[in-house]
Design a protein around this motif. Structure first.
Motif, PDB file in Angstrom:
ATOM      1  N   THR A 228       0.821  -1.209   0.000  1.00 34.23           N
ATOM      2  CA  THR A 228       0.000   0.000   0.000  1.00 34.23           C
ATOM      3  C   THR A 228       0.859   1.264   0.000  1.00 34.23           C
ATOM      4  O   THR A 228       0.584   2.219  -0.729  1.00 34.23           O
ATOM      5  CB  THR A 228      -0.969  -0.009   1.189  1.00 34.23           C
ATOM      6  OG1 THR A 228      -1.815  -1.167   1.091  1.00 34.23           O
ATOM      7  CG2 THR A 228      -1.852   1.225   1.187  1.00 34.23           C
TER       8      THR A 228
ATOM      9  N   HIS B 165      -1.404  -5.333  -1.833  1.00 35.85           N
ATOM     10  CA  HIS B 165      -2.247  -4.218  -2.267  1.00 35.85           C
ATOM     11  C   HIS B 165      -2.979  -4.540  -3.568  1.00 35.85           C
ATOM     12  O   HIS B 165      -4.169  -4.241  -3.704  1.00 35.85           O
ATOM     13  CB  HIS B 165      -1.412  -2.949  -2.436  1.00 35.85           C
ATOM     14  CG  HIS B 165      -2.247  -1.732  -2.683  1.00 35.85           C
ATOM     15  ND1 HIS B 165      -2.859  -1.028  -1.667  1.00 35.85           N
ATOM     16  CD2 HIS B 165      -2.619  -1.120  -3.836  1.00 35.85           C
ATOM     17  CE1 HIS B 165      -3.559  -0.026  -2.182  1.00 35.85           C
ATOM     18  NE2 HIS B 165      -3.427  -0.052  -3.501  1.00 35.85           N
TER      19      HIS B 165
ATOM     20  N   CYS C  33      -6.963  -4.440  -4.080  1.00 38.16           N
ATOM     21  CA  CYS C  33      -7.450  -3.388  -4.980  1.00 38.16           C
ATOM     22  C   CYS C  33      -7.189  -3.764  -6.433  1.00 38.16           C
ATOM     23  O   CYS C  33      -6.513  -3.023  -7.152  1.00 38.16           O
ATOM     24  CB  CYS C  33      -6.763  -2.068  -4.661  1.00 38.16           C
ATOM     25  SG  CYS C  33      -6.984  -1.495  -2.982  1.00 38.16           S
TER      26      CYS C  33
ATOM     27  N   GLU D 291      -8.372  -1.125  -9.089  1.00 38.90           N
ATOM     28  CA  GLU D 291      -7.482   0.032  -9.065  1.00 38.90           C
ATOM     29  C   GLU D 291      -6.183  -0.289  -9.788  1.00 38.90           C
ATOM     30  O   GLU D 291      -5.713   0.480 -10.635  1.00 38.90           O
ATOM     31  CB  GLU D 291      -7.187   0.435  -7.625  1.00 38.90           C
ATOM     32  CG  GLU D 291      -6.153   1.548  -7.495  1.00 38.90           C
ATOM     33  CD  GLU D 291      -5.663   1.715  -6.070  1.00 38.90           C
ATOM     34  OE1 GLU D 291      -6.441   2.233  -5.253  1.00 38.90           O
ATOM     35  OE2 GLU D 291      -4.508   1.334  -5.783  1.00 38.90           O
TER      36      GLU D 291
ATOM     37  N   PRO E  51      -6.283  -1.053   2.822  1.00 35.75           N
ATOM     38  CA  PRO E  51      -7.332  -1.831   2.154  1.00 35.75           C
ATOM     39  C   PRO E  51      -7.286  -3.295   2.554  1.00 35.75           C
ATOM     40  O   PRO E  51      -6.217  -3.870   2.768  1.00 35.75           O
ATOM     41  CB  PRO E  51      -6.998  -1.664   0.671  1.00 35.75           C
ATOM     42  CG  PRO E  51      -6.219  -0.405   0.595  1.00 35.75           C
ATOM     43  CD  PRO E  51      -5.437  -0.331   1.874  1.00 35.75           C
TER      44      PRO E  51
ATOM     45  N   LEU F 135     -12.235   1.483  -6.445  1.00 34.98           N
ATOM     46  CA  LEU F 135     -11.743   0.706  -5.321  1.00 34.98           C
ATOM     47  C   LEU F 135     -12.703  -0.406  -4.931  1.00 34.98           C
ATOM     48  O   LEU F 135     -13.246  -0.442  -3.837  1.00 34.98           O
ATOM     49  CB  LEU F 135     -11.493   1.614  -4.120  1.00 34.98           C
ATOM     50  CG  LEU F 135     -10.477   2.714  -4.373  1.00 34.98           C
ATOM     51  CD1 LEU F 135     -10.314   3.569  -3.138  1.00 34.98           C
ATOM     52  CD2 LEU F 135      -9.143   2.128  -4.775  1.00 34.98           C
TER      53      LEU F 135
ATOM     54  N   TRP G 149     -12.227  -3.733  -4.216  1.00 30.75           N
ATOM     55  CA  TRP G 149     -11.418  -4.909  -3.942  1.00 30.75           C
ATOM     56  C   TRP G 149     -12.237  -6.012  -3.286  1.00 30.75           C
ATOM     57  O   TRP G 149     -11.856  -7.165  -3.280  1.00 30.75           O
ATOM     58  CB  TRP G 149     -10.235  -4.559  -3.043  1.00 30.75           C
ATOM     59  CG  TRP G 149     -10.620  -3.990  -1.731  1.00 30.75           C
ATOM     60  CD1 TRP G 149     -11.013  -4.653  -0.623  1.00 30.75           C
ATOM     61  CD2 TRP G 149     -10.654  -2.609  -1.421  1.00 30.75           C
ATOM     62  NE1 TRP G 149     -11.324  -3.786   0.369  1.00 30.75           N
ATOM     63  CE2 TRP G 149     -11.106  -2.521  -0.078  1.00 30.75           C
ATOM     64  CE3 TRP G 149     -10.374  -1.444  -2.114  1.00 30.75           C
ATOM     65  CZ2 TRP G 149     -11.255  -1.312   0.566  1.00 30.75           C
ATOM     66  CZ3 TRP G 149     -10.522  -0.249  -1.455  1.00 30.75           C
ATOM     67  CH2 TRP G 149     -10.962  -0.174  -0.144  1.00 30.75           C
TER      68      TRP G 149
END
Length: 457
Positions: free
Chosen positions: A62, A88, A92, A95, A334, A452, A454
């Motif tokens: 992240t 990450h 995500c 993203e 996240p 976003l 996820w």
């Protein structure tokens, strides 16, 4: 075919104390030997942005996401496919796909061979999903990828994956769920011996997931005569026989996440179980009595914290002569339960903070309840600087039970504390990523709730 692996840095500049990024040795071991592979680790070397490659593979954390996306965007503009993986990218994926050709969700063992095969034929899929239940037996770790690079002289070794606990702020449980896996002890011992290193760091998020497995490993490690460190939950200290085995097998330090001294905060974190095994002071004493230095981790900013928390936590760390200590502001990342809770409560200040060009290392990403974001930021920085003052280091060095029990302990203690002292000031207030390189302009055009997603991954 040529694959270039990249480990992004948080921000510009180089580090003199980087450890080998084990993930790339695992990926190299999963890659057919006839494929050429190179690694560029931005912590210790610049990334040659004009390098040739048929595939770029980047691991994303992240805090390094902004830089990873900058690098990925550059290579995609050059027409080179890029695959992103790691924690990450797993949390995500939509993203990450804004900046990459493909994303690997989950562990690599099952997904990576398919990624390589598809890249060879020019038909990469957007998402590859790795199972977190694949056996770790026979895992090949190819350290040739580190050849010629200046890392710390420490062998990074993995024994198992996952954690038996599900802390509110942690992404480990979100990534692995209830899956706990271990490599065969003989495989781990063989790998340790083949590295020819005197010092080993066991990278497991929690080495004490299973007593029987750990005890078997400790017995086997005694024959190697190596010195080692690890991360472990505090409950291992309630088993003094096991701690003695750790010391006898060469353990000189452990990293323990104490997180908070407040029982109400521990309940919020889902870490109330830590109070079942005795006081922190008594459990730390068990480690120290066996010559094991304790590196304490603390998280500041939970709902029951007030500005008094910085002094009281610093006093605790000094009273117990901790080897090292992290006084971290709470960071909602996240995938964690904490992130979702703060998002639902409307308490996130920057969302997504990791892409915000105004974000600086040490900044607070949410609205605390017991203080202002500025008080939390400044209080954590104050505690870090106070703990790492020369006078503080000298006082903690007076612990002859653990911190300076032997010349080896003393050398590790002073090297680690000097590094920590330097890094505190080097990192604080620095922007993430490369300030001279912008993200793809499309990022600003995407509604956050579209970008976003996820959860479905």
């Amino acid at each position: 075919m040529k694959i270039v692996f990249i480990r992004p840095n948080l921000f510009e500049g180089r580090s003199s104390d980087a450890f080998e990024p084990l993930v790339f040795a695992i990926l190299r071991g999963l890659t057919p030997p006839e494929i050429e592979c190179e690694l560029y680790d931005e912590r210790i070397e610049p990334i040659p942005l004009d390098c040739s490659a048929d595939l770029i593979a980047i691991t994303v954390e992240t805090f390094t996401a902004r830089r990873a996306y900058q690098i990925s965007s550059h290579f995609r503009r050059r027409g080179i496919p890029v695959v992103l993986g790691g924690y990450h990218a797993t949390f995500c994926p939509q993203e990450a796909l804004r900046f990459a050709s493909s994303v690997v969700v989950g562990d690599a063992e099952e997904a990576w061979p398919q990624v390589v095969a598809d890249a060879r034929h020019g038909r990469l899929m957007p998402i590859y999903r790795g199972s977190n239940n694949v056996s770790l037996e026979g895992m090949r770790v190819d350290r040739s990828i580190f050849g010629g690079k200046r890392y710390r002289d420490v062998a990074m070794i993995q024994f198992g994956r996952g954690c038996k606990y599900a802390c509110d702020f942690c992404s480990i449980h979100a990534f692995y769920g209830t899956s706990l896996r271990w490599r065969p002890v003989n495989d781990v011992i063989r790998e340790m011996a083949e590295t020819h290193r005197r010092y080993v760091f066991i990278t497991d998020d929690n080495l004490f997931n299973n007593r029987q497995q750990l005890a078997e490993l400790l017995v086997a490690m005694r024959e190697l005569r190596v010195h080692w460190s690890c991360q472990t939950s505090i409950d291992v200290a309630a088993d003094e026989q096991l701690v003695r085995q750790m010391a006898d097998s060469g353990c000189i330090s452990v990293m323990v996440g104490f997180e908070s001294l407040d029982p109400a905060n521990l309940q919020l974190m889902k870490k109330s179980w830590q109070q079942r095994y005795g006081t922190y002071d008594s459990l730390i004493q068990v480690f120290r009595d066996h010559g094991i230095m304790v590196y304490g981790g603390f998280v500041m900013g939970y709902d029951h914290d007030t500005p008094d928390v910085f002094q009281s936590t610093l006093d605790f760390a000094m009273r117990n002569r901790l080897f090292l200590a992290n006084f971290n502001p709470l960071a909602p990342t996240p995938g964690s339960m904490l992130y979702r809770r703060l998002q639902q409560e409307g308490r996130l200040i920057r969302d997504p903070w990791w892409l915000d060009p105004q974000f600086r290392y040490g900044d607070i990403m949410f609205q605390p309840t017991g203080m202002s974001p500025e008080q939390l930021r400044d209080g954590c920085y104050w505690a870090r600087t106070q703990f790492n003052r020369i006078a503080s280091i000298a006082r903690r060095a007076g612990d002859l039970r653990a911190n300076c029990r032997s010349p080896l302990h003393a050398a590790a203690f002073f090297l680690a504390n000097w590094t920590s002292r330097r890094e505190i000031h080097r990192k604080q207030g620095r922007p993430l990523g490369d300030q001279n390189q912008r993200l793809l302009e499309e990022i600003g055009a995407l509604p956050v709730d579209e970008e976003l997603r996820w959860a479905e991954a």
